[in-house]
Design an enzyme around this catalytic site. Sequence first.
Site, PDB file in Angstrom:
ATOM      1  N   CYS A 124      59.966  95.453  54.210  1.00  0.00           N
ATOM      2  CA  CYS A 124      59.614  94.478  53.176  1.00  0.00           C
ATOM      3  C   CYS A 124      58.826  93.380  53.877  1.00  0.00           C
ATOM      4  O   CYS A 124      58.531  93.469  55.056  1.00  0.00           O
ATOM      5  CB  CYS A 124      60.863  93.949  52.491  1.00  0.00           C
ATOM      6  SG  CYS A 124      61.784  92.852  53.535  1.00  0.00           S
ATOM      7  N   ARG A 129      62.533  96.471  59.070  1.00  0.00           N
ATOM      8  CA  ARG A 129      63.922  96.690  58.625  1.00  0.00           C
ATOM      9  C   ARG A 129      64.316  98.181  58.676  1.00  0.00           C
ATOM     10  O   ARG A 129      64.619  98.792  57.671  1.00  0.00           O
ATOM     11  CB  ARG A 129      64.135  96.103  57.240  1.00  0.00           C
ATOM     12  CG  ARG A 129      63.795  94.620  57.220  1.00  0.00           C
ATOM     13  CD  ARG A 129      64.004  93.988  55.874  1.00  0.00           C
ATOM     14  NE  ARG A 129      65.448  93.781  55.626  1.00  0.00           N
ATOM     15  CZ  ARG A 129      65.890  93.193  54.510  1.00  0.00           C
ATOM     16  NH1 ARG A 129      65.053  92.823  53.578  1.00  0.00           N
ATOM     17  NH2 ARG A 129      67.185  93.022  54.317  1.00  0.00           N
ATOM     18  N   ASP A 132      67.914 102.740  61.604  1.00  0.00           N
ATOM     19  CA  ASP A 132      68.322 103.641  62.695  1.00  0.00           C
ATOM     20  C   ASP A 132      69.819 103.538  63.003  1.00  0.00           C
ATOM     21  O   ASP A 132      70.477 104.527  63.296  1.00  0.00           O
ATOM     22  CB  ASP A 132      67.500 103.347  63.957  1.00  0.00           C
ATOM     23  CG  ASP A 132      67.594 101.879  64.341  1.00  0.00           C
ATOM     24  OD1 ASP A 132      67.076 101.034  63.574  1.00  0.00           O
ATOM     25  OD2 ASP A 132      68.240 101.554  65.349  1.00  0.00           O
ATOM     26  N   ASP A 312      68.928  83.330  56.442  1.00  0.00           N
ATOM     27  CA  ASP A 312      68.610  83.136  55.024  1.00  0.00           C
ATOM     28  C   ASP A 312      68.489  81.662  54.646  1.00  0.00           C
ATOM     29  O   ASP A 312      68.144  81.343  53.517  1.00  0.00           O
ATOM     30  CB  ASP A 312      69.670  83.802  54.134  1.00  0.00           C
ATOM     31  CG  ASP A 312      69.657  85.306  54.291  1.00  0.00           C
ATOM     32  OD1 ASP A 312      70.627  85.957  53.867  1.00  0.00           O
ATOM     33  OD2 ASP A 312      68.690  85.826  54.873  1.00  0.00           O
ATOM     34  N   ARG A 404      65.456  87.627  42.093  1.00  0.00           N
ATOM     35  CA  ARG A 404      66.270  88.665  42.742  1.00  0.00           C
ATOM     36  C   ARG A 404      67.560  88.084  43.272  1.00  0.00           C
ATOM     37  O   ARG A 404      68.569  88.784  43.370  1.00  0.00           O
ATOM     38  CB  ARG A 404      65.492  89.277  43.913  1.00  0.00           C
ATOM     39  CG  ARG A 404      64.262  90.029  43.506  1.00  0.00           C
ATOM     40  CD  ARG A 404      63.728  90.830  44.651  1.00  0.00           C
ATOM     41  NE  ARG A 404      64.783  91.643  45.241  1.00  0.00           N
ATOM     42  CZ  ARG A 404      64.591  92.463  46.268  1.00  0.00           C
ATOM     43  NH1 ARG A 404      63.397  92.557  46.810  1.00  0.00           N
ATOM     44  NH2 ARG A 404      65.571  93.193  46.756  1.00  0.00           N
TER      45      ARG A 404
HETATM   46  C1  EPZ Z   1      71.460  91.547  55.217  1.00  0.00           C
HETATM   47  O1  EPZ Z   1      70.313  92.362  55.348  1.00  0.00           O
HETATM   48  C2  EPZ Z   1      71.208  90.631  54.037  1.00  0.00           C
HETATM   49  N1  EPZ Z   1      71.046  91.447  52.824  1.00  0.00           N
HETATM   50  C3  EPZ Z   1      69.962  89.799  54.289  1.00  0.00           C
HETATM   51  O2  EPZ Z   1      69.813  88.907  53.187  1.00  0.00           O
HETATM   52  C4  EPZ Z   1      70.183  88.972  55.562  1.00  0.00           C
HETATM   53  O3  EPZ Z   1      69.021  88.235  55.834  1.00  0.00           O
HETATM   54  C5  EPZ Z   1      70.495  89.925  56.726  1.00  0.00           C
HETATM   55  O4  EPZ Z   1      71.640  90.740  56.398  1.00  0.00           O
HETATM   56  C6  EPZ Z   1      70.806  89.166  58.015  1.00  0.00           C
HETATM   57  O5  EPZ Z   1      71.889  88.315  57.807  1.00  0.00           O
HETATM   58  C7  EPZ Z   1      72.152  91.933  52.212  1.00  0.00           C
HETATM   59  O6  EPZ Z   1      73.273  91.722  52.641  1.00  0.00           O
HETATM   60  C8  EPZ Z   1      71.925  92.743  50.961  1.00  0.00           C
HETATM   61  P1  EPZ Z   1      70.549  93.498  59.145  1.00  0.00           P
HETATM   62  P2  EPZ Z   1      70.343  93.642  56.343  1.00  0.00           P
HETATM   63  O7  EPZ Z   1      70.753  94.975  59.049  1.00  0.00           O
HETATM   64  O8  EPZ Z   1      71.701  94.207  56.406  1.00  0.00           O
HETATM   65  C9  EPZ Z   1      67.468  95.050  62.408  1.00  0.00           C
HETATM   66  C10 EPZ Z   1      68.629  87.747  51.548  1.00  0.00           C
HETATM   67  O9  EPZ Z   1      67.715  86.915  51.621  1.00  0.00           O
HETATM   68  N2  EPZ Z   1      68.047  96.383  62.149  1.00  0.00           N
HETATM   69  O10 EPZ Z   1      71.689  92.639  59.544  1.00  0.00           O
HETATM   70  O11 EPZ Z   1      69.223  94.520  55.971  1.00  0.00           O
HETATM   71  C11 EPZ Z   1      66.731  94.498  61.185  1.00  0.00           C
HETATM   72  O12 EPZ Z   1      65.402  94.972  61.175  1.00  0.00           O
HETATM   73  C12 EPZ Z   1      68.599  88.986  52.414  1.00  0.00           C
HETATM   74  O13 EPZ Z   1      69.639  87.643  50.790  1.00  0.00           O
HETATM   75  C13 EPZ Z   1      67.608  97.462  62.912  1.00  0.00           C
HETATM   76  O14 EPZ Z   1      66.741  97.339  63.766  1.00  0.00           O
HETATM   77  O15 EPZ Z   1      70.014  92.958  57.746  1.00  0.00           O
HETATM   78  C14 EPZ Z   1      66.804  93.005  61.410  1.00  0.00           C
HETATM   79  O16 EPZ Z   1      65.777  92.614  62.280  1.00  0.00           O
HETATM   80  C15 EPZ Z   1      67.336  89.062  53.234  1.00  0.00           C
HETATM   81  N3  EPZ Z   1      68.146  98.697  62.670  1.00  0.00           N
HETATM   82  C16 EPZ Z   1      68.167  92.821  62.089  1.00  0.00           C
HETATM   83  O17 EPZ Z   1      68.512  94.116  62.624  1.00  0.00           O
HETATM   84  C17 EPZ Z   1      69.118  98.893  61.718  1.00  0.00           C
HETATM   85  O18 EPZ Z   1      69.585 100.040  61.563  1.00  0.00           O
HETATM   86  C18 EPZ Z   1      69.292  92.376  61.151  1.00  0.00           C
HETATM   87  O19 EPZ Z   1      69.274  93.255  60.057  1.00  0.00           O
HETATM   88  C19 EPZ Z   1      69.547  97.779  60.966  1.00  0.00           C
HETATM   89  C20 EPZ Z   1      69.003  96.534  61.208  1.00  0.00           C
END
Ligand code: EPZ
Length: 428
Positions: A124, A129, A132, A312, A404
């Site tokens: 996005c 995101r 893996d 956030d 959203r």
């Molecule tokens: C959750 O997203 C939240 N969404 C996000 O809120 C929040 O910003 C984020 O956690 C961090 O706190 C929901 O809970 C629905 P992550 P998520 O997996 O789970 C990398 C909002 O504004 N990563 O903790 O998708 C990823 O790219 C939203 O309400 C990998 O590399 O976030 C990122 O850089 C936005 N591989 C970091 O880790 C993976 O398999 C943290 O991502 C998973 C994640």
Amino acid sequence: MKTINSYSSDSFVIEGGRELKGSVRVSGSKNASLPVILATILVKGESVIEDVPELLDVWTAVEILESLGGYVERENGRFKVNTEKISRWDVPEEIVKKMRASILCMGPLLARFGKVLIPKPGGCSIGKRPIDQHLKFFERAGGSIKEVNGFFQIEIKKKKPVEFRFDLITVTGTENALLYLSSVRGKSILKNIAIEPEVMDLINVLNKMGARIYVEGRTAEIEGNEDLKPFTHRVIPDRIEAGTLMVGAVMTSGDVILENVNVEHIGNILEKLEEAGGGVEILSKNKIRVFRKEELKPVNIETAEYPGFPTDMQAQFMSMASISKGISRIKENIFENRFHHVWELRKMGADIEVKGREAIVRGVRELRGAEVKSTDLRASASLILAGLVARGKTIIRDIYHLDRGYERLEEKLGKLGALIERLPVCVS
Ligand code: EPZ
């Protein structure tokens, strides 16, 4: 089901210069509601979820349940979710494209059917995101994973308890693993998990359903239960909506009482708010008064996983920093591309320089109203906050992004004295 006017690109018009005064009730948490709604897939029967916010992402989660065969009844924030007849394990592509958090279906569908077919989630605007870590967990749990025409087809023939350590801390990765393991008999261990309040709220629900999950530090011990039961649960308050309203109170030299907050979840935000010149009065464990105490001061922020400063809230604090006296440094450590609001804030006169993952914000005396664009959920919030203090009128386009994740924000701000109006797409 009534759904909010969601697919138009409505705009907001804000007349700056008003102080936010009064009291407001914070809605239930979006990021707690989503995994809890999808946890209902784990059982047959009717679960009741209270205080669910009316948000686009929530409707998308409901759409997923209904596409799988579930049935949802909603009456002012109370969701009755019947999953007796869920019979499908393929998540429709058009839904996953709308909401990345649809990937939270993987755990429950693999638990219920031993298989799932889900489109590869797109990145996005805030980053690639990848998932893996989610896939690595399911592989470790015995899953065979095939990627076919942009879909992931995962099958787990024999459920077994596992010990798994995440390479990095991931909120939905942790939630997916917990959702799956909650129904796997035997003792599993997850290491290096996310411990956001929304993850802990999901754990509360899974324990109510009959799992036994115990967390110590960043390690979870899970005793799964093959006979999980439906549940009743009230989702926790939305700490990011609370934080957004608190920044608005301080930026506008206002004085606001917030109801339905969980003070334990917002310590990291309160600390930075006071550093920036905000005043905080804890009235009870779920009621707080926030006001402008002194001249706005610069802050240095590094976003981090909970209990660190929430990514956030980064955009909202950047708006406040843009009118603080001095230089603020804001480092975004979680997502690689979460500074879209910078270009829009510059249109309003903000002086912000971006160097890699760091933004250097030189406070200006005042912002000026302009026509700006929402690019993502929290960027939209930061532009609204800037509009509240800017001289003159600000028009914010594509408010779809905001819908959203914020429930009727313009109503809440209007009640606090802001001059803010929603213009449906036809006239904007
Ligand atoms: C959750 O997203 C939240 N969404 C996000 O809120 C929040 O910003 C984020 O956690 C961090 O706190 C929901 O809970 C629905 P992550 P998520 O997996 O789970 C990398 C909002 O504004 N990563 O903790 O998708 C990823 O790219 C939203 O309400 C990998 O590399 O976030 C990122 O850089 C936005 N591989 C970091 O880790 C993976 O398999 C943290 O991502 C998973 C994640």
